[in-house]
Each structure stands twice: as C-alpha cells, then as structure tokens.
Design a protein around this motif. Structure first.
Motif, mmCIF file in Angstrom:
data_model
loop_
_atom_site.group_PDB
_atom_site.id
_atom_site.type_symbol
_atom_site.label_atom_id
_atom_site.label_comp_id
_atom_site.label_asym_id
_atom_site.label_seq_id
_atom_site.Cartn_x
_atom_site.Cartn_y
_atom_site.Cartn_z
ATOM 1 N N UNK A 70 10.318 -6.885 1.172
ATOM 2 C CA UNK A 70 9.064 -6.825 1.916
ATOM 3 C C UNK A 70 8.538 -5.405 1.884
ATOM 4 N N UNK A 71 7.239 -5.250 2.068
ATOM 5 C CA UNK A 71 6.679 -3.900 2.175
ATOM 6 C C UNK A 71 7.266 -3.223 3.410
ATOM 7 N N UNK A 72 7.549 -1.922 3.318
ATOM 8 C CA UNK A 72 8.139 -1.251 4.477
ATOM 9 C C UNK A 72 7.454 0.064 4.848
ATOM 10 N N UNK A 73 6.655 0.632 3.947
ATOM 11 C CA UNK A 73 6.064 1.938 4.241
ATOM 12 C C UNK A 73 4.972 2.208 3.212
ATOM 13 N N UNK A 74 4.068 3.082 3.563
ATOM 14 C CA UNK A 74 3.086 3.591 2.608
ATOM 15 C C UNK A 74 3.152 5.112 2.669
ATOM 16 N N UNK A 75 3.478 5.713 1.529
ATOM 17 C CA UNK A 75 3.574 7.173 1.440
ATOM 18 C C UNK A 75 2.258 7.732 0.919
ATOM 19 N N UNK A 76 1.752 8.746 1.578
ATOM 20 C CA UNK A 76 0.567 9.453 1.084
ATOM 21 C C UNK A 76 1.049 10.715 0.399
ATOM 22 N N UNK A 77 0.595 10.899 -0.838
ATOM 23 C CA UNK A 77 1.082 12.020 -1.638
ATOM 24 C C UNK A 77 -0.059 12.623 -2.449
ATOM 25 N N UNK A 78 -0.069 13.931 -2.545
ATOM 26 C CA UNK A 78 -1.033 14.644 -3.384
ATOM 27 C C UNK A 78 -0.699 14.383 -4.849
ATOM 28 N N UNK A 79 -1.682 13.967 -5.631
ATOM 29 C CA UNK A 79 -1.477 13.727 -7.058
ATOM 30 C C UNK A 79 -2.382 14.652 -7.861
ATOM 31 N N UNK A 80 -2.015 14.874 -9.108
ATOM 32 C CA UNK A 80 -2.816 15.725 -9.987
ATOM 33 C C UNK A 80 -4.155 15.079 -10.314
ATOM 34 N N UNK A 81 -4.152 13.765 -10.492
ATOM 35 C CA UNK A 81 -5.332 13.074 -10.990
ATOM 36 C C UNK A 81 -6.258 12.536 -9.899
ATOM 37 N N UNK A 82 -5.686 12.075 -8.779
ATOM 38 C CA UNK A 82 -6.487 11.356 -7.787
ATOM 39 C C UNK A 82 -6.579 12.037 -6.421
ATOM 40 N N UNK A 83 -6.063 13.238 -6.283
ATOM 41 C CA UNK A 83 -5.997 13.841 -4.954
ATOM 42 C C UNK A 83 -4.927 13.122 -4.150
ATOM 43 N N UNK A 84 -5.149 12.953 -2.858
ATOM 44 C CA UNK A 84 -4.173 12.241 -2.040
ATOM 45 C C UNK A 84 -4.307 10.743 -2.318
ATOM 46 N N UNK A 85 -3.155 10.140 -2.620
ATOM 47 C CA UNK A 85 -3.123 8.721 -2.967
ATOM 48 C C UNK A 85 -2.026 8.043 -2.154
ATOM 49 N N UNK A 86 -2.256 6.786 -1.819
ATOM 50 C CA UNK A 86 -1.267 6.004 -1.097
ATOM 51 C C UNK A 86 -0.370 5.256 -2.083
ATOM 52 N N UNK A 87 0.935 5.305 -1.824
ATOM 53 C CA UNK A 87 1.922 4.620 -2.650
ATOM 54 C C UNK A 87 2.740 3.684 -1.762
ATOM 55 N N UNK A 88 2.575 2.383 -1.912
ATOM 56 C CA UNK A 88 3.357 1.450 -1.104
ATOM 57 C C UNK A 88 4.820 1.420 -1.554
ATOM 58 N N UNK A 89 5.688 1.227 -0.586
ATOM 59 C CA UNK A 89 7.131 1.188 -0.804
ATOM 60 C C UNK A 89 7.657 -0.129 -0.271
ATOM 61 N N UNK A 90 8.602 -0.714 -0.991
ATOM 62 C CA UNK A 90 9.235 -1.964 -0.568
ATOM 63 C C UNK A 90 10.669 -1.705 -0.147
ATOM 64 N N UNK A 91 11.195 -2.642 0.629
ATOM 65 C CA UNK A 91 12.616 -2.655 0.968
ATOM 66 C C UNK A 91 13.178 -3.954 0.410
ATOM 67 N N UNK A 92 14.254 -3.827 -0.352
ATOM 68 C CA UNK A 92 14.928 -4.959 -0.980
ATOM 69 C C UNK A 92 16.363 -5.002 -0.459
ATOM 70 N N UNK A 93 16.810 -6.167 -0.033
ATOM 71 C CA UNK A 93 18.176 -6.312 0.464
ATOM 72 C C UNK A 93 18.898 -7.415 -0.286
ATOM 73 N N UNK A 94 20.197 -7.274 -0.338
ATOM 74 C CA UNK A 94 21.054 -8.294 -0.917
ATOM 75 C C UNK A 94 22.424 -8.234 -0.259
#
Length: 97
Positions: free
Chosen positions: A71-95
């Motif tokens: 499931x989705x668990x977080x969205x990281x905002x990070x400075x990028x070279x091409x797009x400025x600040x961009x949101x990157x979604x993160x998932x959590x996987x369990x087994x």
C-alpha cells in the motif's frame, strides 16, 4: 529506515537471503519508490527507477513469502535537477515467512 532496494542490482537474490534469515512466522517489510522517471537520483544513476510493487510482491512469493500486501505509505518531496521540487510516492510491501 532507508530506502535501499532501488540500489540493489539483484533484488531476487537479496529477497531470497532475507527469507533465509527470517524465523518461521517472521515478517519482511520493504518501503521504496514506486516506478519513476529517473528524476529521484538524476543523471548517471544505474539502479532501479523505483518498482511496481506487484512485481516485487511476485519476487517475494517466488522466494517463499506468503500473505504479501502493499500500500502507499508516504510521499517524499525532493529537489530534482529537472523539475524543481517533485513528489515521489513510496509504498510499503510486507510478506510473511
């Protein structure tokens, strides 16, 4: 906690190792990037550009894990070279072993 799977070349090998290290009933939890366009690390990065969690869950099942879920668990905002600040979604996987 660090997101490191996208730096691991042979994800199946490390998942197999995780499985072998866990006790029966133990759980593996992975948090990492959903598939992305390469802007998270920028030019020159030679790792994975995130993951499709369904494909990674399949790798867990191949190693013997059961009861996989993600499931989705977080969205990281990070400075990028091409797009400025961009949101990157993160998932959590369990087994479970």
């Amino acid at each position: 906690t660090q997101m490191v799977m996208h730096h691991v070349r042979d994800t199946q090998a490390i998942i197999n190792t995780f499985y072998s290290l866990l006790n029966k009933g133990g759980h593996l939890v992975i948090a990492d990037l959903y598939s992305e366009d390469g802007s998270f690390h920028g030019a020159g990065f030679d790792g994975h550009l995130g993951f499709d969690p369904e494909q990674l869950a399949h790798q867990l099942k191949q190693a013997g894990f059961k009861n996989t879920a993600h499931e989705p668990c977080f969205v990281m905002k990070k400075q990028t070279d091409q797009y400025g600040i961009k949101e990157f979604p993160i998932f959590m996987l369990t087994g479970e072993k």
